[in-house]
Design a protein around this motif. Sequence first.
Motif, PDB file in Angstrom:
ATOM      1  N   LEU A 119       0.828  -1.200   0.000  1.00  0.00           N
ATOM      2  CA  LEU A 119       0.000   0.000   0.000  1.00  0.00           C
ATOM      3  C   LEU A 119       0.862   1.251   0.000  1.00  0.00           C
ATOM      4  CD1 LEU A 119      -2.762  -1.027   2.565  1.00  0.00           C
ATOM      5  CD2 LEU A 119      -2.709  -1.364   0.093  1.00  0.00           C
ATOM      6  N   GLN A 120       0.425   2.241  -0.767  1.00  0.00           N
ATOM      7  CA  GLN A 120       1.069   3.552  -0.803  1.00  0.00           C
ATOM      8  C   GLN A 120      -0.017   4.621  -0.779  1.00  0.00           C
ATOM      9  OE1 GLN A 120       3.805   3.893  -4.133  1.00  0.00           O
ATOM     10  NE2 GLN A 120       4.377   1.740  -4.000  1.00  0.00           N
ATOM     11  N   GLN A 121       0.336   5.795  -0.291  1.00  0.00           N
ATOM     12  CA  GLN A 121      -0.592   6.920  -0.295  1.00  0.00           C
ATOM     13  C   GLN A 121      -0.258   7.876  -1.433  1.00  0.00           C
ATOM     14  OE1 GLN A 121      -3.184   5.742   2.526  1.00  0.00           O
ATOM     15  NE2 GLN A 121      -3.319   7.785   1.604  1.00  0.00           N
ATOM     16  N   LEU A 122      -1.278   8.368  -2.105  1.00  0.00           N
ATOM     17  CA  LEU A 122      -1.170   9.438  -3.089  1.00  0.00           C
ATOM     18  C   LEU A 122      -2.149  10.515  -2.658  1.00  0.00           C
ATOM     19  CD1 LEU A 122       0.183  10.265  -5.822  1.00  0.00           C
ATOM     20  CD2 LEU A 122      -1.894   9.424  -6.927  1.00  0.00           C
ATOM     21  N   GLY A 123      -1.666  11.446  -1.850  1.00  0.00           N
ATOM     22  CA  GLY A 123      -2.586  12.386  -1.222  1.00  0.00           C
ATOM     23  C   GLY A 123      -3.542  11.613  -0.342  1.00  0.00           C
ATOM     24  N   PRO A 124      -4.859  11.823  -0.481  1.00  0.00           N
ATOM     25  CA  PRO A 124      -5.822  11.069   0.333  1.00  0.00           C
ATOM     26  C   PRO A 124      -6.104   9.666  -0.205  1.00  0.00           C
ATOM     27  CG  PRO A 124      -6.998  12.581  -1.089  1.00  0.00           C
ATOM     28  CD  PRO A 124      -5.527  12.845  -1.322  1.00  0.00           C
ATOM     29  N   HIS A 125      -5.578   9.364  -1.376  1.00  0.00           N
ATOM     30  CA  HIS A 125      -5.941   8.137  -2.069  1.00  0.00           C
ATOM     31  C   HIS A 125      -4.978   6.995  -1.743  1.00  0.00           C
ATOM     32  CE1 HIS A 125      -8.602  10.778  -4.203  1.00  0.00           C
ATOM     33  NE2 HIS A 125      -7.591  11.456  -4.698  1.00  0.00           N
ATOM     34  N   LEU A 126      -5.506   5.789  -1.804  1.00  0.00           N
ATOM     35  CA  LEU A 126      -4.728   4.583  -1.523  1.00  0.00           C
ATOM     36  C   LEU A 126      -4.350   3.915  -2.840  1.00  0.00           C
ATOM     37  CD1 LEU A 126      -3.851   2.894   0.995  1.00  0.00           C
ATOM     38  CD2 LEU A 126      -5.902   1.498   0.597  1.00  0.00           C
ATOM     39  N   LEU A 127      -3.062   3.665  -3.026  1.00  0.00           N
ATOM     40  CA  LEU A 127      -2.585   2.904  -4.181  1.00  0.00           C
ATOM     41  C   LEU A 127      -2.235   1.500  -3.713  1.00  0.00           C
ATOM     42  CD1 LEU A 127      -0.201   5.498  -5.901  1.00  0.00           C
ATOM     43  CD2 LEU A 127      -2.689   5.243  -6.140  1.00  0.00           C
ATOM     44  N   ILE A 128      -2.762   0.498  -4.396  1.00  0.00           N
ATOM     45  CA  ILE A 128      -2.538  -0.903  -4.030  1.00  0.00           C
ATOM     46  C   ILE A 128      -1.685  -1.531  -5.117  1.00  0.00           C
ATOM     47  CG2 ILE A 128      -3.630  -3.098  -3.450  1.00  0.00           C
ATOM     48  CD1 ILE A 128      -6.261  -1.268  -3.106  1.00  0.00           C
ATOM     49  N   ALA A 129      -0.404  -1.693  -4.829  1.00  0.00           N
ATOM     50  CA  ALA A 129       0.533  -2.258  -5.800  1.00  0.00           C
ATOM     51  C   ALA A 129       0.557  -3.768  -5.644  1.00  0.00           C
ATOM     52  CB  ALA A 129       1.930  -1.680  -5.596  1.00  0.00           C
ATOM     53  N   ASP A 130      -0.127  -4.458  -6.542  1.00  0.00           N
ATOM     54  CA  ASP A 130      -0.173  -5.926  -6.535  1.00  0.00           C
ATOM     55  C   ASP A 130       0.300  -6.388  -7.911  1.00  0.00           C
ATOM     56  OD1 ASP A 130      -0.575  -8.472  -5.705  1.00  0.00           O
ATOM     57  OD2 ASP A 130      -2.712  -8.286  -5.305  1.00  0.00           O
ATOM     58  N   CYS A 131       1.523  -5.997  -8.229  1.00  0.00           N
ATOM     59  CA  CYS A 131       2.020  -6.070  -9.597  1.00  0.00           C
ATOM     60  C   CYS A 131       2.873  -7.298  -9.884  1.00  0.00           C
ATOM     61  CB  CYS A 131       2.861  -4.832  -9.913  1.00  0.00           C
ATOM     62  SG  CYS A 131       2.124  -3.263  -9.440  1.00  0.00           S
ATOM     63  N   TYR A 132       3.079  -8.172  -8.911  1.00  0.00           N
ATOM     64  CA  TYR A 132       4.068  -9.223  -9.137  1.00  0.00           C
ATOM     65  C   TYR A 132       3.583 -10.266 -10.130  1.00  0.00           C
ATOM     66  CZ  TYR A 132       7.631 -12.679  -8.618  1.00  0.00           C
ATOM     67  OH  TYR A 132       8.631 -13.562  -8.905  1.00  0.00           O
ATOM     68  N   ASN A 133       2.327 -10.665 -10.034  1.00  0.00           N
ATOM     69  CA  ASN A 133       1.826 -11.676 -10.956  1.00  0.00           C
ATOM     70  C   ASN A 133       0.311 -11.672 -10.946  1.00  0.00           C
ATOM     71  OD1 ASN A 133       2.120 -13.604 -12.938  1.00  0.00           O
ATOM     72  ND2 ASN A 133       3.605 -14.802 -11.780  1.00  0.00           N
ATOM     73  N   ALA A 134      -0.289 -12.386 -11.885  1.00  0.00           N
ATOM     74  CA  ALA A 134      -1.752 -12.407 -11.955  1.00  0.00           C
ATOM     75  C   ALA A 134      -2.230 -13.612 -12.732  1.00  0.00           C
ATOM     76  CB  ALA A 134      -2.270 -11.125 -12.610  1.00  0.00           C
ATOM     77  N   ASN A 135      -3.329 -14.182 -12.273  1.00  0.00           N
ATOM     78  CA  ASN A 135      -4.127 -15.155 -13.005  1.00  0.00           C
ATOM     79  C   ASN A 135      -5.579 -14.876 -12.637  1.00  0.00           C
ATOM     80  OD1 ASN A 135      -4.677 -16.541 -10.509  1.00  0.00           O
ATOM     81  ND2 ASN A 135      -2.725 -17.594 -10.705  1.00  0.00           N
ATOM     82  N   PRO A 136      -6.551 -15.528 -13.257  1.00  0.00           N
ATOM     83  CA  PRO A 136      -7.941 -15.181 -12.963  1.00  0.00           C
ATOM     84  C   PRO A 136      -8.301 -15.252 -11.484  1.00  0.00           C
ATOM     85  CG  PRO A 136      -7.838 -16.464 -14.968  1.00  0.00           C
ATOM     86  CD  PRO A 136      -6.449 -16.463 -14.400  1.00  0.00           C
ATOM     87  N   GLY A 137      -7.792 -16.249 -10.768  1.00  0.00           N
ATOM     88  CA  GLY A 137      -8.120 -16.372  -9.358  1.00  0.00           C
ATOM     89  C   GLY A 137      -7.594 -15.216  -8.531  1.00  0.00           C
ATOM     90  N   SER A 138      -6.344 -14.846  -8.752  1.00  0.00           N
ATOM     91  CA  SER A 138      -5.772 -13.748  -7.968  1.00  0.00           C
ATOM     92  C   SER A 138      -6.365 -12.406  -8.383  1.00  0.00           C
ATOM     93  CB  SER A 138      -4.249 -13.728  -8.105  1.00  0.00           C
ATOM     94  OG  SER A 138      -3.850 -13.407  -9.423  1.00  0.00           O
ATOM     95  N   MET A 139      -6.725 -12.253  -9.651  1.00  0.00           N
ATOM     96  CA  MET A 139      -7.394 -11.029 -10.096  1.00  0.00           C
ATOM     97  C   MET A 139      -8.728 -10.850  -9.367  1.00  0.00           C
ATOM     98  SD  MET A 139      -6.307  -8.853 -12.523  1.00  0.00           S
ATOM     99  CE  MET A 139      -5.318  -8.690 -14.010  1.00  0.00           C
ATOM    100  N   ILE A 140      -9.519 -11.905  -9.330  1.00  0.00           N
ATOM    101  CA  ILE A 140     -10.825 -11.823  -8.684  1.00  0.00           C
ATOM    102  C   ILE A 140     -10.677 -11.529  -7.197  1.00  0.00           C
ATOM    103  CG2 ILE A 140     -12.820 -13.227  -7.989  1.00  0.00           C
ATOM    104  CD1 ILE A 140     -12.648 -14.524 -10.793  1.00  0.00           C
ATOM    105  N   ALA A 141      -9.714 -12.186  -6.538  1.00  0.00           N
ATOM    106  CA  ALA A 141      -9.495 -11.940  -5.113  1.00  0.00           C
ATOM    107  C   ALA A 141      -9.111 -10.488  -4.859  1.00  0.00           C
ATOM    108  CB  ALA A 141      -8.418 -12.883  -4.582  1.00  0.00           C
ATOM    109  N   ALA A 142      -8.238  -9.935  -5.694  1.00  0.00           N
ATOM    110  CA  ALA A 142      -7.807  -8.548  -5.504  1.00  0.00           C
ATOM    111  C   ALA A 142      -8.950  -7.576  -5.772  1.00  0.00           C
ATOM    112  CB  ALA A 142      -6.623  -8.248  -6.418  1.00  0.00           C
ATOM    113  N   LEU A 143      -9.729  -7.831  -6.811  1.00  0.00           N
ATOM    114  CA  LEU A 143     -10.863  -6.966  -7.117  1.00  0.00           C
ATOM    115  C   LEU A 143     -11.917  -7.019  -6.009  1.00  0.00           C
ATOM    116  CD1 LEU A 143     -11.212  -7.711 -10.930  1.00  0.00           C
ATOM    117  CD2 LEU A 143     -10.562  -5.518  -9.914  1.00  0.00           C
ATOM    118  N   ASP A 144     -12.162  -8.211  -5.479  1.00  0.00           N
ATOM    119  CA  ASP A 144     -13.127  -8.342  -4.380  1.00  0.00           C
ATOM    120  C   ASP A 144     -12.689  -7.523  -3.174  1.00  0.00           C
ATOM    121  OD1 ASP A 144     -14.623 -10.031  -5.936  1.00  0.00           O
ATOM    122  OD2 ASP A 144     -14.054 -11.872  -4.881  1.00  0.00           O
TER     123      ASP A 144
END
Length: 482
Positions: free
Chosen positions: A334-359
Amino acid sequence: MRWTPQILADAAGGRLLRVGDRPIATAFIDSRSPRTDALFVPIMAARDGHDFIVAAAQGGASATLLGAGRTLPSGADQLTVVEVDDTLVGLSSLGRHAREQITGPVVGITGSNGKTTTRAFVEAALATGFEPVTCTRGNLNNHLGVPLTLVDEPHAPAAAVLELGMSAAGENDHLAGIVRPNVHVITSIALEHLEFMGSLANIAAAEAEPIAHLQPGSDGRPPALVVPADEPSLRAHLPGPKTGVRVLRVGPVGGADDDLLDVAITEVEVGVRTRAVLRLRSGERLVVQLASFGAHNARNAASAVAVAVHLGLPLAPLVDALEAVAPVGDRGRLQQLGPHLLIADCYNANPGSMIAALDSLARLRATRRGPLLAVLGDMLELGPTQAQLHREIGAHAARLGLDGVLGFGPLAKEIAAAADAAGVVAGHVSGVSGVSGEPGSVEAAVAWVRARLADCGADAGAVLFKGSRGMRLERVVAALHD
C-alpha cells in the motif's frame, strides 16, 4: 556444516579432483552475480556454464563442479574441483544432503496464488520457536533455486520454509523429493499456466504432488498437510487416515464443512490493515492486523497459524509475528497518493488472484467515498481461452460496481471491453513504451488515473494495480508519484 571439499564431493555424488585452500560457504550459478567463498555450479542452458568458470573464480568463487570429461580452464586452478556426471543433478544432490542436516521442521508451500506471502507468514511463525530459519528468498523456487537455498547459509538451520514453484506436471514432485517436508501447505488452486497445464484438474494434481513426499518430524510429530477447506479440486488428492498424514483445513466460515475447519476465518475487514479474526479448533480466538492488503491474505495467515499449532508453537507471540510481516515486493503493498490509496499488486496475476484482488478493492467501499479504480494488466500463459478469461475479469469488475477500469496491454483490451459493455467507465492502453519522444502507455495510464481521481475532489479513493509480472505495472505506480 561447512562444505569441506570431501563432503562436497560425496554430497554431489562426484569425484574430488582438486582441493583448494579457501572455505566453501554457499553456491551460485550466475557468474554475473558471483559470491565469495562459494561453489560455482555451471549449468547447461542457453549457454554452457562451463564457459564462465574463470569469471566465477575471478568473482570470488572457491570451488566449482565440473562436468565429466571437461577440462578445467586456465585461470581457475586455485579452485576446489569436483567432477560430476551432470552438474544439475549434482546441485540437486547437494540440496538433498543439506536438507538432511535440518533436524527441525521443514515446511513446503505450493499453490496457484499466495505462495510467497504465505511463506513470509510461515517464516515469521517458525521464528517464534526456532533460530535460525532457512527461507526461500526472492523467486528462488524452481529446480535451481530450491537446492541453492538449501545449500546456502545458515548451514544446518533449526527449521526451514521452502516455496515450490511449477509450470508443468512433475516439477513439484521433483522439488518435494529434495525438500521432503514435514508440513506442506497448499495455498490455493486457480487457473494458471494453462498454456502448459491444460486444466484446473491438472493444476490441482500438480500442486498436490508434494503430499507423497511428506515425512514425520524428527520430534515424532506426524506429517501434516494444510489445505483450503473450500477447494473442491483438491479433495481427490487428500491423504486418507491410514497414511498417517494429519490434514488441517483453513478457510472462512459459512460453508457446509465448518465443523472440519482447524483454523476458521470468522471476520475480515479490509483497509490500510487487513483485520482478520481467526478461531482455532480449540476454541481460541486470534485477531490479527496484517500489513498485506486483501481478504485473501487472511487465508494465508490462517495457514501459517495452522502450521504453528501443529508444531506446538505458543500462540502469544504469533500475532505480533504475523503483524510484523511486510508485503513481499509488490504483493499487496500500500502507498498513499494524497488522500488516495494505491494498491501495488504487480508481481503476478491469473484469474483467481485477479478476482481476489478486485473483491478486496470493492470492500473498501464501506470506508472510502472516492472512486475505486482498477488498472489491470495482461494475464499471461493462459492458453487458447485467454481472451474469454480476460473478458470475465472485466465483467466481474463491473458486477462489483467499480468506478473505473483501465486495461494495460494487448490482452487487457478484453478486460476493458467487457467492463465498458457493462456500463463501467473503461479505458485501454497498449502496454508499450512511447517512441520518438511520444508518450507511451505508462504516461497514458498515469493521465487516466489522475483524471479519474481529480473528479472526486477531496474524497479518498483507491486504485488497484494488478497484472502479470511481464506487464511491469509498478512503473505506473512509480510514475504517479513523480
